[in-house]
Design a protein around this motif. Structure first.
Motif, short mmCIF file in Angstrom:
data_model
loop_
_atom_site.label_atom_id
_atom_site.label_comp_id
_atom_site.label_asym_id
_atom_site.label_seq_id
_atom_site.Cartn_x
_atom_site.Cartn_y
_atom_site.Cartn_z
N ARG A 120 0.82 -1.21 0.00
CA ARG A 120 0.00 0.00 0.00
C ARG A 120 0.85 1.24 0.00
O ARG A 120 0.58 2.20 -0.71
N ILE B 174 -7.47 2.77 -15.32
CA ILE B 174 -6.49 1.93 -14.63
C ILE B 174 -5.43 1.44 -15.62
O ILE B 174 -4.24 1.36 -15.28
N GLY C 150 -10.80 -3.27 -8.81
CA GLY C 150 -11.28 -1.88 -8.72
C GLY C 150 -12.20 -1.51 -9.86
O GLY C 150 -13.06 -0.64 -9.72
N THR D 245 -16.11 -3.11 -9.55
CA THR D 245 -16.95 -2.43 -8.54
C THR D 245 -17.32 -1.01 -9.00
O THR D 245 -18.44 -0.58 -8.78
N THR D 246 -16.38 -0.33 -9.63
CA THR D 246 -16.68 1.04 -10.07
C THR D 246 -17.71 1.00 -11.19
O THR D 246 -18.64 1.83 -11.23
N VAL E 279 -16.52 -8.97 2.37
CA VAL E 279 -15.04 -9.03 2.45
C VAL E 279 -14.66 -10.21 3.35
O VAL E 279 -15.32 -10.46 4.36
N ARG F 121 -12.29 -12.46 5.95
CA ARG F 121 -11.31 -12.29 7.02
C ARG F 121 -11.05 -13.63 7.68
O ARG F 121 -11.85 -14.57 7.55
N ILE G 269 -20.74 -6.81 4.15
CA ILE G 269 -20.83 -5.35 4.31
C ILE G 269 -22.09 -4.81 3.63
O ILE G 269 -22.63 -3.79 4.04
N ALA H 67 -19.23 0.57 2.34
CA ALA H 67 -19.07 -0.04 1.01
C ALA H 67 -17.59 -0.16 0.61
O ALA H 67 -17.24 -1.00 -0.20
N PHE H 68 -16.74 0.72 1.17
CA PHE H 68 -15.31 0.63 0.87
C PHE H 68 -14.57 -0.05 2.02
O PHE H 68 -13.36 0.10 2.16
N SER H 69 -15.31 -0.80 2.86
CA SER H 69 -14.75 -1.48 4.01
C SER H 69 -14.29 -0.47 5.07
O SER H 69 -14.71 0.70 5.03
N HIS I 55 -7.48 -2.08 5.66
CA HIS I 55 -7.66 -2.47 4.26
C HIS I 55 -8.68 -1.61 3.53
O HIS I 55 -9.11 -1.95 2.43
N CYS J 269 -10.57 0.62 1.19
CA CYS J 269 -10.28 0.64 -0.26
C CYS J 269 -9.29 1.73 -0.66
O CYS J 269 -9.51 2.91 -0.43
N LEU J 270 -8.24 1.30 -1.29
CA LEU J 270 -7.21 2.21 -1.79
C LEU J 270 -7.77 3.13 -2.88
O LEU J 270 -7.32 4.26 -3.05
N GLY J 271 -8.75 2.63 -3.62
CA GLY J 271 -9.24 3.37 -4.79
C GLY J 271 -10.53 4.14 -4.53
O GLY J 271 -11.17 4.58 -5.49
N ALA K 18 -12.60 5.91 -7.41
CA ALA K 18 -13.91 5.37 -7.79
C ALA K 18 -14.97 6.47 -7.74
O ALA K 18 -15.79 6.61 -8.65
C1 HEM Z 1 -17.13 1.65 -6.19
C2 HEM Z 1 -15.94 1.15 -6.36
C3 HEM Z 1 -15.18 0.33 -5.35
C4 HEM Z 1 -15.66 -0.38 -4.28
C5 HEM Z 1 -17.10 -0.52 -3.81
C6 HEM Z 1 -14.51 -0.99 -3.64
C7 HEM Z 1 -14.58 -1.77 -2.51
C8 HEM Z 1 -13.49 -2.24 -1.82
C9 HEM Z 1 -13.56 -2.96 -0.58
C10 HEM Z 1 -14.84 -3.34 0.14
C11 HEM Z 1 -12.28 -3.22 -0.20
C12 HEM Z 1 -11.84 -3.81 1.11
C13 HEM Z 1 -11.45 -5.22 1.12
C14 HEM Z 1 -11.20 -5.64 2.53
O1 HEM Z 1 -11.57 -4.98 3.52
O2 HEM Z 1 -10.64 -6.72 2.65
C15 HEM Z 1 -11.40 -2.70 -1.22
C16 HEM Z 1 -10.02 -2.80 -1.20
C17 HEM Z 1 -9.23 -2.39 -2.22
N1 HEM Z 1 -9.59 -1.64 -3.33
FE1 HEM Z 1 -11.45 -1.07 -3.79
N2 HEM Z 1 -13.38 -0.65 -4.34
C18 HEM Z 1 -13.74 0.16 -5.38
C19 HEM Z 1 -12.89 0.73 -6.32
C20 HEM Z 1 -11.52 0.59 -6.35
C21 HEM Z 1 -10.62 1.16 -7.33
C22 HEM Z 1 -11.05 2.09 -8.46
C23 HEM Z 1 -9.37 0.72 -7.04
C24 HEM Z 1 -8.04 0.99 -7.71
C25 HEM Z 1 -7.85 1.41 -8.86
C26 HEM Z 1 -9.47 -0.14 -5.87
C27 HEM Z 1 -8.41 -0.76 -5.29
C28 HEM Z 1 -8.47 -1.46 -4.10
C29 HEM Z 1 -7.32 -2.06 -3.47
C30 HEM Z 1 -5.90 -2.07 -3.99
C31 HEM Z 1 -7.79 -2.65 -2.29
C32 HEM Z 1 -6.99 -3.45 -1.26
C33 HEM Z 1 -6.63 -2.57 -0.12
C34 HEM Z 1 -5.91 -3.30 0.99
O3 HEM Z 1 -6.11 -4.51 1.15
O4 HEM Z 1 -5.17 -2.64 1.70
N3 HEM Z 1 -10.78 -0.19 -5.48
N4 HEM Z 1 -12.15 -2.08 -2.20
#
Ligand code: HEM
Length: 306
Positions: free
Chosen positions: A2, A53, A146, A149-150, A195, A197, A220, A247-249, A253, A255-257, A261
């Protein structure tokens, strides 16, 4: 990992991608004007995040159709019903194809770095402990997870607005409400429903004992409709005071994005909104992605109103 990729998601870099997302959205919507019908999912919701991306990573975006097909295969075989019938063959095939596709690109960036995320990742060899396989898998995560989901967020937002004409009229009159609409869609049609765990220690929640080491599926999407937190949770309500969906947790962890998004979805909806009144659904059927994790429509076709 990260700490390394965070460098690609700074506010300055994101501002650049916001301008690009607006450009892509405007071009897509301009294309619809000359057509009698279009598919919000395939023609708007999929290409914007996929193109961005690909450009961030520095891979050719003439392979977008392949990325989409690998992504669909990974989702349906890892989290959909076909995982029971094909024994993981399609999943392994798609991962192998992606790895073969990425291998020469990684080699090229090692030899000659450029201003993209793959160069950032390969440049950290030596500086970090990332193995070649970890770099591959991380690119797969960025390229696929990513995007899907987007795309779902964009498709579900158009669907929600069409299903709620009073809200649509409000947002058409005041497009500054788009961010609130997106937050309510993230809650109501949470694009990633689950998600995974592993319990690090024995825990008790709501009278249920979760033993150390147990695999846990955190739903979630259900939490976002918990009536103890969100009154009348099944109602789509863009004026909801509580925006605290997950929704992004949450936690390390998160969501990085998330910012990326949100800005991509905003660009798509801002571009489509002024045109939406001229279009109507081709049919009322809703086909959802075959997955217990990803929630969203496979298509949303609109045609010019008669
Ligand atoms: C509406 C769009 C999106 C939703 C709903 C979403 C949702 C999530 C969720 C729920 C997680 C958490 C997973 C966990 O807790 O184990 C996550 C992690 C992550 N997301 Fe997203 N995401 C979205 C868009 C994006 C985009 C656009 C990117 C990158 C270009 C992205 C990259 C990541 C990455 C790299 C992680 C892992 C983070 C980590 O484990 O530290 N996401 N996302």
């Amino acid at each position: 990992m990260r700490a390394i990729v965070d460098r690609g998601f700074t506010p300055r870099r994101l501002a650049r991608w916001e301008a690009r997302a607006q450009e892509l959205a405007a071009a897509a919507v301009a294309g619809f004007r000359s057509n009698a019908r279009f598919d919000v999912v395939a023609d708007l919701a999929v290409p914007i995040p996929m193109t961005i991306i690909a450009e961030m990573l520095g891979v050719e975006n003439d392979r977008l159709a392949d990325f989409k097909s690998w992504s669909d295969t990974l989702i349906s075989t890892a989290t959909g019903s076909s995982r029971e019938t094909d024994g993981g063959r399609a999943l392994i095939g798609a991962l192998g194809d992606l790895r073969s596709y990425l291998r020469p690109i990684l080699r090229a960036r090692r030899a000659e770095p450029s201003d993209d995320l793959i160069s950032v990742l390969v440049a950290t060899e030596g500086e970090s402990d990332l193995t070649d396989l970890e770099i591959h898998l991380f690119i797969v995560l960025l390229l696929l997870a990513g995007n899907e989901t987007t795309s779902q967020l964009i498709g579900s937002t158009v669907d929600a607005l069409l299903r709620h004409p009073a809200d649509l009229a409000r947002v058409e009159a005041d497009p500054s409400l788009v961010p609130e609409v997106l937050e309510e869609v993230l809650r109501w049609e949470c694009p990633a429903q689950m998600v995974p765990r592993q319990a690090a220690e024995d825990v008790e929640m709501h009278g249920i004992k979760i033993p150390k080491g147990a695999q846990v599926a955190l739903m979630i999407g259900a939490a976002n409709r918990d009536e103890r937190r969100f009154p009348d949770p099944d109602r789509f309500d863009i004026s909801r005071a509580d925006k605290g969906h997950i929704a992004f947790s949450a936690g390390p962890h998160y969501c990085l994005g998330a910012s990326l998004a949100r800005l991509e979805a905003r660009a798509a909806i801002d571009a489509l909104l002024p045109e939406l009144g001229r279009w109507e659904r081709v049919d009322e059927t809703r086909e959802y992605v075959n997955s217990f994790v990803v929630r969203g429509l496979t298509r949303l076709e609109l045609r010019a109103r008669r």
